[in-house]
Design an enzyme around this catalytic site. Structure first.
Site, short mmCIF file in Angstrom:
data_model
loop_
_atom_site.label_atom_id
_atom_site.label_comp_id
_atom_site.label_asym_id
_atom_site.label_seq_id
_atom_site.Cartn_x
_atom_site.Cartn_y
_atom_site.Cartn_z
N HIS A 1 -7.72 9.60 -1.94
CA HIS A 1 -7.07 9.58 -0.63
C HIS A 1 -7.95 10.20 0.47
CE1 HIS A 1 -2.72 9.18 1.00
NE2 HIS A 1 -3.57 9.07 2.00
N LYS B 1 -2.76 5.85 -4.25
CA LYS B 1 -3.86 6.78 -3.93
C LYS B 1 -3.64 8.12 -4.60
CE LYS B 1 -3.68 4.67 0.64
NZ LYS B 1 -2.24 4.62 0.98
N TYR C 1 3.17 9.75 -0.53
CA TYR C 1 4.26 9.14 0.25
C TYR C 1 5.61 9.35 -0.45
CZ TYR C 1 0.34 6.65 2.49
OH TYR C 1 -0.83 6.33 3.12
N ASP D 1 0.84 -1.21 0.00
CA ASP D 1 0.00 0.00 0.00
C ASP D 1 0.87 1.25 0.00
OD1 ASP D 1 -2.89 1.18 0.71
OD2 ASP D 1 -1.39 2.28 1.86
N1 LIG Z 1 -5.27 6.32 3.68
C1 LIG Z 1 -4.71 7.07 4.60
O1 LIG Z 1 -5.07 8.22 4.82
C2 LIG Z 1 -3.59 6.51 5.39
C3 LIG Z 1 -3.03 5.32 5.03
N2 LIG Z 1 -2.00 4.77 5.75
C4 LIG Z 1 -1.48 3.46 5.31
O2 LIG Z 1 -1.55 2.54 6.40
C5 LIG Z 1 -0.25 2.01 6.66
C6 LIG Z 1 -0.09 1.65 8.12
O3 LIG Z 1 -0.27 2.76 8.94
P1 LIG Z 1 0.92 3.56 9.68
O4 LIG Z 1 0.46 4.94 9.89
O5 LIG Z 1 2.16 3.36 8.94
O6 LIG Z 1 0.99 2.93 11.12
P2 LIG Z 1 0.96 1.46 11.78
O7 LIG Z 1 -0.19 1.45 12.71
O8 LIG Z 1 1.12 0.40 10.76
O9 LIG Z 1 2.26 1.52 12.70
C7 LIG Z 1 3.53 1.67 12.16
C8 LIG Z 1 4.50 1.95 13.33
O10 LIG Z 1 4.54 0.83 14.20
C9 LIG Z 1 5.87 0.30 14.26
N3 LIG Z 1 5.71 -1.17 14.23
C10 LIG Z 1 5.28 -1.94 13.21
N4 LIG Z 1 5.24 -3.23 13.56
C11 LIG Z 1 5.65 -3.30 14.84
C12 LIG Z 1 5.82 -4.36 15.74
N5 LIG Z 1 5.58 -5.62 15.40
N6 LIG Z 1 6.28 -4.07 16.99
C13 LIG Z 1 6.54 -2.79 17.36
N7 LIG Z 1 6.39 -1.74 16.54
C14 LIG Z 1 5.95 -1.98 15.27
C15 LIG Z 1 6.58 0.86 13.05
O11 LIG Z 1 7.95 1.06 13.31
P3 LIG Z 1 9.12 0.39 12.42
O12 LIG Z 1 8.91 0.76 11.00
O13 LIG Z 1 10.35 0.98 13.04
O14 LIG Z 1 9.02 -1.11 12.67
C16 LIG Z 1 5.89 2.21 12.88
O15 LIG Z 1 6.46 3.16 13.76
C17 LIG Z 1 0.67 3.14 6.18
O16 LIG Z 1 2.01 2.73 6.08
C18 LIG Z 1 -0.01 3.52 4.90
O17 LIG Z 1 0.30 2.59 3.88
C19 LIG Z 1 -1.54 5.39 6.87
C20 LIG Z 1 -2.03 6.60 7.27
C21 LIG Z 1 -3.10 7.26 6.56
O1 LIG Z 2 -1.90 8.44 4.12
C1 LIG Z 2 -1.61 9.46 4.70
C2 LIG Z 2 -0.31 9.75 5.28
O2 LIG Z 2 0.24 10.89 4.67
C3 LIG Z 2 -0.60 12.02 4.49
C4 LIG Z 2 0.04 13.31 4.84
O3 LIG Z 2 1.37 13.41 4.46
C5 LIG Z 2 -1.88 11.83 5.20
O4 LIG Z 2 -2.73 12.91 5.00
C6 LIG Z 2 -2.51 10.60 4.67
O5 LIG Z 2 -3.70 10.27 5.27
#
Ligand SMILES: NC(=O)C1=CN([C@@H]2O[C@H](COP(=O)(O)OP(=O)(O)OC[C@H]3O[C@@H](n4cnc5c(N)ncnc54)[C@H](OP(=O)(O)O)[C@@H]3O)[C@@H](O)[C@H]2O)C=CC1
Ligand SMILES: O=C1CO[C@H](CO)[C@@H](O)[C@@H]1O
Length: 279
Positions: free
Chosen positions: A112, A79, A54, A49
């Site tokens: 998005h 997205k 990003y 994803d």
């Molecule tokens: N549509 C939207 O608006 C959005 C979409 N997204 C999507 O959702 C995905 C996931 O959400 P995201 O915000 O990244 O957050 P997550 O909830 O997936 O958490 C990620 C964080 O948790 C840590 N982590 C991951 N696995 C573990 C583990 N097993 N133990 C301890 N720590 C862990 C990672 O650190 P480390 O990397 O150091 O392991 C990172 O700091 C995004 O990457 C993106 O693709 C996210 C936000 C908004």
């Molecule tokens: O996926 C996401 C993470 O990055 C964006 C901002 O930089 C957010 O707005 C979005 O929801």
């Protein structure tokens, strides 16, 4: 219940989408994202994803190519960013994402954010329908849409969105939105499923994790799956990428599920979609 990392949910148009994938928000373009994508694919992930915002689509594409996986075995989501909403600009933005990824189609393309101030997402949706008919994207959907945004979109849509990707974790379990999406045949997908690491010390989750001999992250990811929500935890660490997918050898009981559901506080870490206007 999904039995392994290859297990898929069938979207309402028949496209199969993996229940579990890798998120790459805040993963740097270049070596960091290349290595994360390769580690995931090497360990059985089939779904990645990303998003134009990003700014790592080029690295994602390189990681995919270097992994050697056949294109048809992979599910790639990107997205459309807010500033690109509108009919022509959406078509152009999709082309740019495809070019950066080095792919000739996306498996899933999402709006998005609903960007309420612009009110453009209906024109944007027409463009997504066009891209879908042309085969440039195999499925189309939205992200951060509340029920009222979906109602507004569906009113004039030819194609009902296949997916709605929203913030979803034990403190924000989106019960009403999930029920609504189920009724419409829209698959719910969790972003920030681990609440970006903020839930890993929760005492309820620790207790459940200890009982099953699992980590709290694994319990949360399993809770997503048993709730029938697609999930895309992000990590750049190979050992966590592997561990986050090691969730197919245990089952949360009804009591565990109830205890996790009770952690809901309707608490967001991201913006409220009605208020998010960033372009
Ligand atoms: N549509 C939207 O608006 C959005 C979409 N997204 C999507 O959702 C995905 C996931 O959400 P995201 O915000 O990244 O957050 P997550 O909830 O997936 O958490 C990620 C964080 O948790 C840590 N982590 C991951 N696995 C573990 C583990 N097993 N133990 C301890 N720590 C862990 C990672 O650190 P480390 O990397 O150091 O392991 C990172 O700091 C995004 O990457 C993106 O693709 C996210 C936000 C908004
Ligand atoms: O996926 C996401 C993470 O990055 C964006 C901002 O930089 C957010 O707005 C979005 O929801």
């Amino acid at each position: 219940m999904p039995k392994n990392l290859q297990a898929t949910t069938t979207l309402h148009n028949g496209v199969k989408m993996p229940w579990l994938g890798l998120g790459v928000f805040l993963v740097e373009d270049g070596q960091e994202v290349i290595d994360s994508v390769k580690a995931a694919i090497k360990n059985g992930y089939k779904s990645i994803d990303t998003a134009a915002i990003y700014k790592n689509e080029e690295g994602v594409g390189q990681g995919i190519r270097e992994s050697g996986i056949a294109r048809e075995d992979l599910f790639v989501t990107s997205k459309l960013w807010n500033g690109d909403q509108g009919y022509e600009s959406t078509l152009a933005a999709c082309e740019t994402s495809l070019k950066k990824l080095g792919l000739d189609y996306l498996d899933l393309y999402l709006i998005h954010w609903p960007v309420p101030s612009q009110g453009k997402y209906k024109d944007t949706w027409r463009a997504l329908e066009e891209l879908y008919k042309d085969g440039k994207v195999k499925a189309i959907g939205v992200s951060n849409f509340k029920e009222h945004h979906l109602e507004e979109l569906i009113k004039d849509a030819e194609v009902v969105p296949m997916v709605n990707q929203v913030e979803f974790h034990p403190n924000l379990s989106q019960k009403e939105l999930h029920e609504y999406c189920k009724k419409k045949g829209i698959q719910l997908e969790a972003w920030s499923p681990l609440k970006q690491g903020q839930l890993l010390d929760d005492p309820t989750l620790i207790k459940i994790a200890e009982k099953h001999g699992k980590t709290t992250a694994q319990v949360i990811i399993r809770w997503d799956l048993q709730s029938e929500v697609v999930t895309i935890p992000k990590s750049t660490k190979a050992h966590r990428i592997i561990a986050n997918a090691d969730v197919f050898d245990f089952e949360l009981t009804a009591e565990d599920m109830d205890a996790i559901n009770a952690l809901n506080k309707d608490e967001r870490i991201g913006p409220d979609p009605d208020e998010f206007k960033k372009v």
